[in-house]
Design an enzyme around this catalytic site. Structure first.
Site, mmCIF file in Angstrom:
data_model
loop_
_atom_site.group_PDB
_atom_site.id
_atom_site.type_symbol
_atom_site.label_atom_id
_atom_site.label_comp_id
_atom_site.label_asym_id
_atom_site.label_seq_id
_atom_site.Cartn_x
_atom_site.Cartn_y
_atom_site.Cartn_z
ATOM 1 C CE LYS A 1 -29.482 41.852 -3.548
ATOM 2 N NZ LYS A 1 -29.283 40.396 -3.514
ATOM 3 N NE ARG B 1 -31.210 41.353 -7.066
ATOM 4 C CZ ARG B 1 -30.547 42.552 -7.434
ATOM 5 N NH1 ARG B 1 -31.208 43.341 -7.635
ATOM 6 N NH2 ARG B 1 -29.102 41.866 -7.434
ATOM 7 N N GLY C 1 -25.070 35.789 -0.811
ATOM 8 C CA GLY C 1 -25.828 34.198 -0.857
ATOM 9 C C GLY C 1 -26.714 32.966 -0.368
ATOM 10 C CG MET D 1 -31.713 35.117 3.214
ATOM 11 S SD MET D 1 -32.247 36.849 3.864
ATOM 12 C CE MET D 1 -31.870 38.042 2.939
ATOM 13 N NE ARG E 1 -22.287 42.958 -1.018
ATOM 14 C CZ ARG E 1 -22.670 41.340 -2.258
ATOM 15 N NH1 ARG E 1 -24.292 41.347 -1.440
ATOM 16 N NH2 ARG E 1 -22.154 40.281 -2.030
ATOM 17 C CG HIS F 1 4.501 28.499 31.387
ATOM 18 N ND1 HIS F 1 5.570 28.053 30.744
ATOM 19 C CD2 HIS F 1 5.434 29.124 32.380
ATOM 20 C CE1 HIS F 1 6.365 28.374 31.288
ATOM 21 N NE2 HIS F 1 6.300 29.354 31.474
ATOM 22 N NE ARG G 1 2.015 39.149 33.690
ATOM 23 C CZ ARG G 1 1.684 39.568 32.241
ATOM 24 N NH1 ARG G 1 3.082 39.630 31.455
ATOM 25 N NH2 ARG G 1 0.132 39.723 31.314
ATOM 26 N NE ARG H 1 2.361 41.002 39.144
ATOM 27 C CZ ARG H 1 1.594 39.828 37.848
ATOM 28 N NH1 ARG H 1 0.184 40.121 38.063
ATOM 29 N NH2 ARG H 1 1.678 38.981 37.463
ATOM 30 C CD GLU I 1 -4.249 41.303 41.686
ATOM 31 O OE1 GLU I 1 -4.404 40.889 40.863
ATOM 32 O OE2 GLU I 1 -3.426 41.639 41.844
ATOM 33 C CB SER J 1 -2.545 48.957 37.895
ATOM 34 O OG SER J 1 -3.046 48.123 36.813
ATOM 35 C CB THR K 1 -9.633 43.446 34.183
ATOM 36 O OG1 THR K 1 -9.330 43.033 33.176
ATOM 37 C CG2 THR K 1 -10.176 45.435 34.927
ATOM 38 C CB CYS L 1 -2.263 45.601 33.708
ATOM 39 S SG CYS L 1 -2.695 45.033 35.681
ATOM 40 C CE1 TYR M 1 -1.200 51.144 33.129
ATOM 41 C CE2 TYR M 1 -2.056 53.697 34.201
ATOM 42 C CZ TYR M 1 -1.859 52.366 34.013
ATOM 43 O OH TYR M 1 -1.420 51.405 35.235
HETATM 44 P P1 ADP Z 1 -27.465 37.839 -3.552
HETATM 45 O O1 ADP Z 1 -27.987 38.342 -2.881
HETATM 46 O O2 ADP Z 1 -26.883 36.464 -3.753
HETATM 47 O O3 ADP Z 1 -26.119 37.960 -4.924
HETATM 48 P P2 ADP Z 1 -28.800 38.819 -5.956
HETATM 49 O O4 ADP Z 1 -30.381 38.916 -5.825
HETATM 50 O O5 ADP Z 1 -28.019 39.659 -6.425
HETATM 51 O O6 ADP Z 1 -28.403 37.657 -4.851
HETATM 52 O O7 ADP Z 1 -29.272 37.664 -7.292
HETATM 53 C C1 ADP Z 1 -28.302 36.953 -8.084
HETATM 54 C C2 ADP Z 1 -27.584 37.475 -9.169
HETATM 55 O O8 ADP Z 1 -28.857 37.514 -10.439
HETATM 56 C C3 ADP Z 1 -26.746 38.276 -8.583
HETATM 57 O O9 ADP Z 1 -25.862 37.921 -9.665
HETATM 58 C C4 ADP Z 1 -28.159 39.623 -9.889
HETATM 59 O O10 ADP Z 1 -26.814 40.356 -10.554
HETATM 60 C C5 ADP Z 1 -28.278 38.587 -10.686
HETATM 61 N N1 ADP Z 1 -29.825 39.436 -11.035
HETATM 62 C C6 ADP Z 1 -30.696 39.624 -10.508
HETATM 63 N N2 ADP Z 1 -31.581 40.568 -10.723
HETATM 64 C C7 ADP Z 1 -31.465 40.452 -12.079
HETATM 65 C C8 ADP Z 1 -31.903 41.174 -12.854
HETATM 66 N N3 ADP Z 1 -33.474 41.819 -12.486
HETATM 67 N N4 ADP Z 1 -31.556 41.252 -14.216
HETATM 68 C C9 ADP Z 1 -30.562 40.249 -14.532
HETATM 69 N N5 ADP Z 1 -29.224 39.741 -13.670
HETATM 70 C C10 ADP Z 1 -29.891 39.534 -12.060
HETATM 71 MG MG MG Z 2 -26.227 40.483 -5.528
HETATM 72 MG MG MG Z 3 -3.431 38.909 39.687
#
Ligand code: ADP
Ligand code: MG
Ligand code: MG
Length: 883
Positions: free
Chosen positions: A23, A93, A102, A104, A337, A453, A559, A615, A751, A770, A773, A838, A858
């Site tokens: 981030k 953040r 989500g 942390m 991301r 089987h 087989r 085989r 084998e 062949s 494994t 194989c 192969y």
């Molecule tokens: P996560 O990684 O769980 O998405 P974020 O750190 O991205 O957590 O933040 C959670 C929410 O808060 C997101 O929707 C993000 O856009 C919003 N947010 C984070 N920082 C700010 C900010 N500076 N201003 C407004 N909204 C924010």
């Molecule tokens: Mg986020």
């Molecule tokens: Mg065998």
């Protein structure tokens, strides 16, 4: 000077991911690119790791560094943290190196207290907004830092809404929120024994520590385990000026993907909420609107966002998942991301991006995870469907199936012929059930492992299968299935998901697999770069044709025992096994010969122009005989029936004697493979004759046949020497008889460890190796697979005694060493010795990488895995090139 632990956004860039987290690195990169990112700074993952190294103490001087960065931020924004007239508010953040959406914690609106909230109200002329922010802050800080259950806060809001007679948050007034805040502060006092912290710098310090701590909260730990993310990377902390989507109807917040993450279609895909703050979109408090509607409500913003998302996609050369907020008609970007996507989308996006000139073919090939392709290649449960899971077994063959439950193969066949879709449910399946398996949509057994089987047969057919589902209590007499308190009768509807092992009540909607145009294109590119050939394991013309359709360049393992297992042949095979004299046995073999010949004719036609490795018979003979216990029951019944047919009884007793005589203590290590061919050469002679007669037949039709005869389970060169002689003799005879000259090769499976250890000697007699494994893993570890997977292997992997299940991912250190030794020794004797693999590993990406690195010619895998193997082989070649 000690190392720098705090970076302003404009000091970082996308390459600093491991230090700034994903981030932070991307916020820095976007800041540099001049995108509208609220200013801020990032505290490094190194600071987090140091915090843990010091037993949860912040590094020396870290607070000073933070204060300096904060001062810089205050200059940039013209606001001050804690300033009652012009307060700076920030978000704090989390942000790890690998995104863990989500998992942390994040805190918004930090810097508010009883004083600054009034300043914010005056400054914006919007008290309702100011109090809304403050209550959000107390709520998040209370939850994340003070550890107060969030439902307690929600209950307070509910109560106030109820007393005002309103349903939705936006309907609450400034005074209402003030009342909420007062109650929140009382709650904090009660729960913590202290007032809500009023000093913004203290708030910040505690928030930073809480985010560090959230690296080790339970969901984050579980998520890392699931995705194999190391536990010692730590999280960065981003401190960023707040922008407000909750300032009225000219404000809002949303999330969008630059392309549809489910289909890959090139359209903006996402959601937004007017007059809301970050969390609201994901929290599901209000139902967000589709992003397309933003074009109507805020056309200028929509256009600008569209341009920026295009720019970001081009910049990162990948589909992006973007968070944004609109504050009073001004757009801000808060995160970008690489977006998570389905296999369908991954393939389409990769190919489209090449065609749009954004990435090259090699990058496209590396973008798609071969493991994910299973999703595409089998019928699967509609991801949008609601499911009722009643049991879980071993995910033996991927794909999903729905149908009516039947408990025996004959009923399965009968009902299927009448146009019903059926699921065959058995304690386990035997060769006699094969017609039922063919007729069924899927197979569910309560016993047996991944090589049982049912599993092997189902996988070969690309049919969904769940094995070893021990929660099932099957009552064959009553034709009932009990799972806990649930009773399922014959004819009831049931679904299975062979990819996850889930047994589902009722019918679930399924989606068909398809090799989309984009997928074909991607695989053509894979074919251009890969060095490994890809063959398929196929035992019948249908599978051979399927394999070819998916791009197989030959059959690596045919087989022959599966041909013996067809229902109409089992009695003849049993005659052959039970024969008292050589004449009797030969008579039975003579009956089998034309049948085997027919099988090969079909396969050779399907594989015109491509090699086919056949085989000779491998499993111990008793696998074709009835079960001792079943026989005993039958005999007892006959004995107790006064007017029973005496001859029938005698026959059964005779049979029981033979079955007992053939009993082995350890069939996996018993009389099987070439050991059968040496003791009963007439069996192999019949098979070889069937093969060569079939070759002559189809050659006359103009089919180009390339037979490769493979001798199983060789451990000593003398075994292969004997068998080679036999094959050559029969081949010579058939060529004389038919007048058709045939070119063929003779090779062996490697084998058992002794074969690998003496591969230089064995190569004297072999044209190809062949590596089987599956068995090589069993014999190297000394594990019987079915016992291991049922009894201890799970625990071994959980306790990290083994890194992976070696039957799924090749054990490169042990079994792999034997493979590379086998290749090396073999090529010492015969430099152009052809080598392949194989086992089921032939369709697994990490094992394929190993095969590439070891210089095999192969890999061979089940027909449905051929596309995956083509891609994985290309990735192996590319990564070898790049390293
Ligand atoms: P996560 O990684 O769980 O998405 P974020 O750190 O991205 O957590 O933040 C959670 C929410 O808060 C997101 O929707 C993000 O856009 C919003 N947010 C984070 N920082 C700010 C900010 N500076 N201003 C407004 N909204 C924010
Ligand atoms: Mg986020
Ligand atoms: Mg065998």
């Amino acid at each position: 000077m000690s190392e720098k632990r705090v970076y302003l956004f404009h000091e970082g860039n996308a390459q600093m991911r491991s230090l700034l987290g994903g981030k932070g690195a991307n916020l820095a990169e976007m800041t540099r690119a001049g995108l509208p990112v609220p200013p801020g700074f990032t505290i490094t993952t190194a600071a987090c790791n140091d915090y843990y190294a010091r037993g949860k103490q912040l590094s020396e001087g870290l607070l000073d560094e933070i204060r300096e960065a904060l001062a810089e931020l205050e200059t940039q924004t013209g606001k001050k943290l804690g300033d009652p007239f012009n307060p700076l508010l920030v978000s704090v953040r989390s942000g790890a190196v690998y995104s863990m959406p989500g998992m942390m914690d994040t805190i918004l609106n930090l810097g508010l207290n009883d004083e600054t909230v009034e300043g914010l109200a005056q400054l914006t002329g919007n008290p309702r907004f100011a109090y809304d922010c403050y209550r959000r802050f107390i709520q998040m800080f209370g939850d994340v830092v003070l550890g107060i259950d969030h439902y307690r806060f929600e209950r307070i809001i509910e109560n106030v809404k109820e007393s005002r007679g309103v349903k939705h948050d936006p309907e609450l007034s400034a005074d209402d929120w003030k009342q909420v805040i007062a109650s929140f502060q009382k709650l904090v006092q009660e729960q913590t024994g202290a007032a809500f912290p009023q000093d913004p710098h203290e708030q910040l310090r505690r928030a930073v520590i809480a985010v560090f701590d959230s690296w080790n909260n339970q969901r984050a730990v579980i998520y890392r385990k699931l995705h194999k993310i190391p536990d010692d990377l730590g999280t960065a902390v981003n401190v960023q000026m707040m922008v407000f989507g909750n300032m009225g109807d000219d404000s809002g917040t949303g999330v969008a993907f630059t392309r549809n993450p489910s289909t890959g279609e090139k359209t903006l895909y996402g959601e937004f909420l007017i007059n809301a703050q970050g969390e609201d979109v994901v929290a599901g408090i209000r139902t967000p609107q589709p992003i397309a509607q933003l074009a109507e409500q805020m056309p200028e913003i929509y256009k600008q966002f569209q341009e920026i998302s295009q720019r970001l996609e081009h910049h990162y050369r990948d589909m992006q998942d973007i968070e944004f907020t609109v504050e009073r008609g001004k757009l801000f970007i808060l995160q970008t991301r690489a977006g998570k996507r389905t296999a369908h989308a991954a393939v389409k996006i990769a190919v489209d991006m090449v065609q749009e000139g954004i990435i090259d073919k090699q990058t496209a090939l590396l973008r798609v995870d071969p493991d994910q392709l299973n999703q595409i290649l089998h019928r699967r449960v509609d991801p949008d469907a609601q499911l009722e899971v009643v049991a879980k077994g071993l995910p033996a063959s991927p794909g999903a199936a729905s149908g009516q439950v039947v408990f025996d193969a004959d009923t399965a066949e009968k009902w299927a012929n009448e146009g019903h879709r059926v699921i065959l449910v058995r304690p386990e399946t035997t060769p006699e059930d094969i017609h039922g398996i063919i007729a069924a949509e899927g197979v569910l057994t309560s016993r047996g492992g991944m090589t049982s089987h049912a599993a092997v047969v189902a996988r070969g057919m690309g049919k969904p299968c769940i094995c070893g589902c021990e929660e099932l209590k099957i009552d064959l007499q009553q034709k009932e299935l009990h799972i806990g308190d649930t009773v399922i009768r014959q004819g009831d509807r049931l679904s299975i998901d062979g990819g996850t092992g889930k047994v589902l009540l009722g019918e679930v909607p399924l989606i068909d697999p398809e090799l989309s145009g984009e997928f074909q294109t991607l695989l053509t590119w894979a074919d251009e770069v890969r060095k490994l050939k890809v063959r398929a394991n196929a035992d019948n013309p249908h599978d051979a044709a399927k394999a070819r359709e998916f791009g197989a360049e030959g059959i690596g393992l045919c087989r022959t025992e599966h041909m013996f297992m067809e229902a109409d042949r089992v009695p003849i095979v049993q005659e052959m096994i039970l024969a008292e004299t050589l004449e009797e046995r030969q008579a039975a073999l003579d009956k089998l010969l034309p049948m085997q010949r027919e099988d090969f004719v079909g396969i050779f036609r399907a594989m015109d122009g491509l090699p086919v490795t056949i085989r000779l018979l491998d499993p111990p003979l008793h696998e074709f005989l009835p079960d001792v216990e079943e026989l005993l029951v039958e005999i007892t019944r006959l004995r107790m029936t006064p007017d029973a047919d005496k001859r029938e009884l005698l026959k059964k007793e005779n049979l029981l004697r033979k079955v007992r005589a053939l009993h082995e203590f350890n069939p996996m290590l018993g009389h099987r493979g070439c050991r059968l061919g040496i003791i009963h050469p007439e069996i192999y002679a019949m098979q070889v004759r069937a093969i060569f007669e079939a070759v002559s037949l189809v050659k006359k039709e103009g089919v180009d046949v390339q037979p490769e005869i493979m001798i199983p389970l060789v451990g000593h060169v003398n075994e292969l020497h004997e068998m080679r002689k036999l094959v050559e003799e029969v081949a010579e005879q058939v060529q004389q008889e038919t007048g058709v000259s045939i070119s063929y090769t003779i090779g062996t499976m490697i084998e058992v460890p002794r074969a690998a250890l003496t591969a230089d000697q064995i190569a004297e007699e072999a044209d190809f190796f062949s590596f089987g494994t599956n068995d090589l893993t069993q014999t190297t570890f000394g594990y019987s697979r079915d016992d291991a997977e049922g009894k201890f292997l799970h625990q071994y992997v959980d306790q990290k005694i083994l890194p992976d299940n070696p039957f799924i991912t090749l054990d490169t250190e042990g079994v792999g060493k034997l493979v590379s030794m086998g290749v090396q020794l073999g090529r010492q004797t015969k430099p152009d010795l052809k080598t392949g693999i194989c086992g089921e590993h032939g369709g697994e990406k990490r094992s394929i990488q190993f095969c590439h690195d070891t210089g095999l010619n192969y890999v061979s895998c089940s027909p449905f895995r051929v596309p995956l193997a083509r891609l994985a082989a290309a990735q192996a070649a590319l990564s070898a090139e790049r390293s």
